[in-house]
Design a protein around this motif. Structure first.
Motif, PDB file in Angstrom:
ATOM      1  N   ARG A 128       3.701   3.089 -10.577  1.00  0.00           N
ATOM      2  CA  ARG A 128       3.891   2.914  -9.132  1.00  0.00           C
ATOM      3  C   ARG A 128       4.679   4.081  -8.550  1.00  0.00           C
ATOM      4  N   PHE A 129       5.734   4.486  -9.258  1.00  0.00           N
ATOM      5  CA  PHE A 129       6.571   5.578  -8.760  1.00  0.00           C
ATOM      6  C   PHE A 129       5.786   6.887  -8.733  1.00  0.00           C
ATOM      7  N   ARG A 130       4.951   7.101  -9.721  1.00  0.00           N
ATOM      8  CA  ARG A 130       4.134   8.317  -9.751  1.00  0.00           C
ATOM      9  C   ARG A 130       3.163   8.350  -8.568  1.00  0.00           C
ATOM     10  N   ARG A 131       2.602   7.177  -8.242  1.00  0.00           N
ATOM     11  CA  ARG A 131       1.729   7.120  -7.061  1.00  0.00           C
ATOM     12  C   ARG A 131       2.503   7.452  -5.796  1.00  0.00           C
ATOM     13  N   ALA A 132       3.749   6.996  -5.749  1.00  0.00           N
ATOM     14  CA  ALA A 132       4.582   7.306  -4.585  1.00  0.00           C
ATOM     15  C   ALA A 132       4.857   8.803  -4.489  1.00  0.00           C
ATOM     16  N   ARG A 133       5.171   9.432  -5.613  1.00  0.00           N
ATOM     17  CA  ARG A 133       5.438  10.873  -5.592  1.00  0.00           C
ATOM     18  C   ARG A 133       4.186  11.649  -5.210  1.00  0.00           C
ATOM     19  N   GLU A 134       3.041  11.231  -5.733  1.00  0.00           N
ATOM     20  CA  GLU A 134       1.791  11.914  -5.402  1.00  0.00           C
ATOM     21  C   GLU A 134       1.499  11.802  -3.909  1.00  0.00           C
ATOM     22  N   ALA A 135       1.752  10.619  -3.343  1.00  0.00           N
ATOM     23  CA  ALA A 135       1.507  10.426  -1.914  1.00  0.00           C
ATOM     24  C   ALA A 135       2.535  11.162  -1.056  1.00  0.00           C
ATOM     25  N   ALA A 136       3.753  11.254  -1.550  1.00  0.00           N
ATOM     26  CA  ALA A 136       4.839  11.833  -0.756  1.00  0.00           C
ATOM     27  C   ALA A 136       4.807  13.346  -0.723  1.00  0.00           C
ATOM     28  N   GLY A 137       4.354  13.970  -1.810  1.00  0.00           N
ATOM     29  CA  GLY A 137       4.423  15.418  -1.894  1.00  0.00           C
ATOM     30  C   GLY A 137       5.803  15.863  -2.340  1.00  0.00           C
ATOM     31  N   PRO A 138       5.983  17.170  -2.548  1.00  0.00           N
ATOM     32  CA  PRO A 138       7.234  17.667  -3.126  1.00  0.00           C
ATOM     33  C   PRO A 138       8.404  17.748  -2.144  1.00  0.00           C
ATOM     34  N   ASP A 139       8.128  17.675  -0.847  1.00  0.00           N
ATOM     35  CA  ASP A 139       9.183  17.884   0.147  1.00  0.00           C
ATOM     36  C   ASP A 139       9.719  16.574   0.719  1.00  0.00           C
ATOM     37  N   PHE A 140       9.501  15.475   0.030  1.00  0.00           N
ATOM     38  CA  PHE A 140       9.927  14.149   0.482  1.00  0.00           C
ATOM     39  C   PHE A 140      10.882  13.588  -0.562  1.00  0.00           C
ATOM     40  N   ASP A 189       0.883  -1.171   0.000  1.00  0.00           N
ATOM     41  CA  ASP A 189       0.000   0.000   0.000  1.00  0.00           C
ATOM     42  C   ASP A 189       0.919   1.220   0.000  1.00  0.00           C
ATOM     43  N   ILE A 190       1.194   1.749  -1.185  1.00  0.00           N
ATOM     44  CA  ILE A 190       2.196   2.798  -1.324  1.00  0.00           C
ATOM     45  C   ILE A 190       1.860   4.040  -0.510  1.00  0.00           C
ATOM     46  N   PRO A 191       0.664   4.610  -0.599  1.00  0.00           N
ATOM     47  CA  PRO A 191       0.376   5.801   0.209  1.00  0.00           C
ATOM     48  C   PRO A 191       0.503   5.553   1.711  1.00  0.00           C
ATOM     49  N   ALA A 192       0.030   4.388   2.175  1.00  0.00           N
ATOM     50  CA  ALA A 192       0.114   4.084   3.603  1.00  0.00           C
ATOM     51  C   ALA A 192       1.573   3.931   4.038  1.00  0.00           C
ATOM     52  N   GLU A 193       2.388   3.320   3.177  1.00  0.00           N
ATOM     53  CA  GLU A 193       3.802   3.135   3.515  1.00  0.00           C
ATOM     54  C   GLU A 193       4.505   4.475   3.639  1.00  0.00           C
ATOM     55  N   ILE A 194       4.249   5.381   2.728  1.00  0.00           N
ATOM     56  CA  ILE A 194       4.893   6.691   2.777  1.00  0.00           C
ATOM     57  C   ILE A 194       4.391   7.499   3.967  1.00  0.00           C
ATOM     58  N   ALA A 195       3.107   7.402   4.263  1.00  0.00           N
ATOM     59  CA  ALA A 195       2.572   8.095   5.439  1.00  0.00           C
ATOM     60  C   ALA A 195       3.244   7.591   6.711  1.00  0.00           C
ATOM     61  N   ASP A 196       3.475   6.277   6.773  1.00  0.00           N
ATOM     62  CA  ASP A 196       4.148   5.700   7.935  1.00  0.00           C
ATOM     63  C   ASP A 196       5.581   6.233   8.055  1.00  0.00           C
ATOM     64  N   MET A 197       6.275   6.334   6.929  1.00  0.00           N
ATOM     65  CA  MET A 197       7.645   6.862   6.954  1.00  0.00           C
ATOM     66  C   MET A 197       7.663   8.312   7.424  1.00  0.00           C
ATOM     67  N   ARG A 198       6.730   9.080   6.960  1.00  0.00           N
ATOM     68  CA  ARG A 198       6.644  10.471   7.404  1.00  0.00           C
ATOM     69  C   ARG A 198       6.395  10.541   8.906  1.00  0.00           C
ATOM     70  N   ASN A 199       5.512   9.697   9.395  1.00  0.00           N
ATOM     71  CA  ASN A 199       5.212   9.687  10.823  1.00  0.00           C
ATOM     72  C   ASN A 199       6.420   9.290  11.659  1.00  0.00           C
ATOM     73  N   ARG A 200       7.299   8.496  11.095  1.00  0.00           N
ATOM     74  CA  ARG A 200       8.510   8.096  11.809  1.00  0.00           C
ATOM     75  C   ARG A 200       9.610   9.157  11.732  1.00  0.00           C
ATOM     76  N   GLY A 201       9.351  10.222  10.985  1.00  0.00           N
ATOM     77  CA  GLY A 201      10.302  11.325  10.915  1.00  0.00           C
ATOM     78  C   GLY A 201      11.341  11.180   9.835  1.00  0.00           C
ATOM     79  N   LEU A 202      11.165  10.243   8.901  1.00  0.00           N
ATOM     80  CA  LEU A 202      12.147  10.022   7.847  1.00  0.00           C
ATOM     81  C   LEU A 202      12.075  11.112   6.780  1.00  0.00           C
ATOM     82  N   ALA A 203      13.213  11.364   6.136  1.00  0.00           N
ATOM     83  CA  ALA A 203      13.301  12.446   5.153  1.00  0.00           C
ATOM     84  C   ALA A 203      12.937  11.996   3.754  1.00  0.00           C
ATOM     85  N   GLY A 204      12.901  10.701   3.501  1.00  0.00           N
ATOM     86  CA  GLY A 204      12.636  10.239   2.150  1.00  0.00           C
ATOM     87  C   GLY A 204      12.620   8.727   2.060  1.00  0.00           C
ATOM     88  N   MET A 205      12.616   8.245   0.817  1.00  0.00           N
ATOM     89  CA  MET A 205      12.436   6.823   0.550  1.00  0.00           C
ATOM     90  C   MET A 205      13.192   6.413  -0.709  1.00  0.00           C
TER      91      MET A 205
END
Length: 383
Positions: free
Chosen positions: A193-205, A162-178
């Protein structure tokens, strides 16, 4: 006449005589199977090495992510390296490193086994040296800074992904990127898949792509073109191993995307060839797979001359010190706690992430305190 200038003599360091080297293998089952482009993981394993000196200083480190060969690694340290180093001076790091080198010479054994075993011991030796000098290794190795951004490796394939959920979890853990896994599907499918990750991550990840040597140059270039507006941090090991130096050079030139590689190299010479060929912008040489911090630091010195940035494949417990010590270090890598429970649980004094960064302390050596209960819970015993 002016005042006489007095010279202050530094205290003389005592010799660090290696008395004993102990190995403690750790094997932790993962909650699910992790699949990359062409591999799968079911356990996270590592080898703890404790080096005791006659002067009372103990160097302690863990390195490597070997599973099926864990027993063989422990045997190499115990039966081949320890007898050679007993009685040697741990402060003579270069001499100790060269004394262990023959464990890589057996042409009938996987050479990487000897390299990982050497790395475990080399890292423990450096921990002892840092303790002898009363300095953390990030400072002893150069001291450029003591804070560095941390990114996680993720984007694994599987029905539970679950790409959006995975990135949200990383953000919650304080990570800077993936560092996002690609290469297991077609360039078009992985670009989606990568585009979905970028959309979920936003520009500052921060978002890099890691193909683990999966694609032909043509497919790698195709993927890079399809995500060229997604702010790709770097494209890691985009091409298959058999001609990857020239292939990665072509990907760099055709796509304009920064290319990262080096984790599959076993020596300074292999990384040199990547740089001479113009194949990489970032070198993620893995000292824990390839002879230890001593070898990694040789690569880092060479990379500075080639204007190549340095990374380190995995192993944040030592990579953080190495990358903080130099001006051209990039990001330290970790995994989700389910993929690498050892980093998140074995180190009792692991610092929290603040603003996407890990801050190293002034504790001497590596500065880590290992959790004894966790060690005993997952210690592996071999018959």
């Amino acid at each position: 006449m002016g005042a006489t200038r007095q010279l202050v003599q530094a205290p003389r360091l005592s010799r660090l005589t290696i008395a004993d080297i102990e190995t403690v293998p750790i094997r932790v089952p993962l909650p699910r199977v992790y699949k990359g482009s062409n591999y799968r993981m079911t356990h996270r394993s590592t080898l703890i090495v404790r080096m005791t000196t006659e002067e009372g200083i103990v160097g302690e480190a863990y390195a490597g992510d070997e599973d099926e060969t864990l027993a063989a690694l422990a045997a190499i340290v115990r039966d081949e390296i320890a007898p050679v180093l007993e009685g040697e001076d741990a402060l003579a790091t270069e001499r100790c490193w060269h004394l262990t080198r023959p464990v890589t010479f057996d042409i009938l054994r996987d050479r990487r086994l000897g390299l990982v075993a050497s790395a475990c011991v080399d890292t423990a030796i450096w921990d002892a040296v840092g303790k002898a000098y009363g300095q953390p290794l990030w400072r002893l190795w150069g001291g450029f800074r003591n804070r560095i951004q941390m990114i996680s490796i993720g984007g694994y394939y599987g029905p539970e992904a679950d790409i959006p959920a995975e990135i949200a979890d990383m953000r919650n853990r304080g990570l800077a990127g993936m560092k996002f896994k690609v290469g297991g599907l077609s360039p078009e499918e992985d670009a989606q898949r990568f585009r979905r990750a970028r959309e979920a991550a936003g520009p500052d990840f921060l978002l890099a792509a890691d193909a683990n040597q999966a694609w032909s140059p043509r497919d790698a270039i195709r993927f890079a073109k399809l995500v060229e507006d997604c702010d790709l941090l770097w494209f890691e090991e985009p091409c298959r191993w058999h001609n990857d130096r020239r292939a990665m050079r072509d990907v760099r030139q055709a796509s304009g995307v920064p290319v990262c590689a080096g984790q599959s190299e076993l020596s300074t010479g292999g990384c040199r060839d990547l740089m001479v060929e113009g194949a990489i912008d970032v070198c993620n040489f893995d000292g824990s797979w390839s002879g230890g911090p001593s070898e990694w630091r040789r690569v880092a010195a060479m990379a500075l001359a080639f204007d190549v940035s340095m990374a380190h494949h995995e192993e944040p417990q030592v990579a953080s010190h190495l990358l903080c010590s130099i001006p051209h270090g990039t990001y330290v890598e970790c995994f989700h706690p389910d993929r690498d429970p050892i980093w998140w649980n074995l180190i009792a004094n692991r610092p929290p992430l603040v603003d996407g960064q890990i801050e190293l302390s002034d504790a001497p050596g590596l500065g880590w305190e290992l959790d004894g209960d966790y060690i005993e819970r997952y210690r592996a015993y071999f018959g």
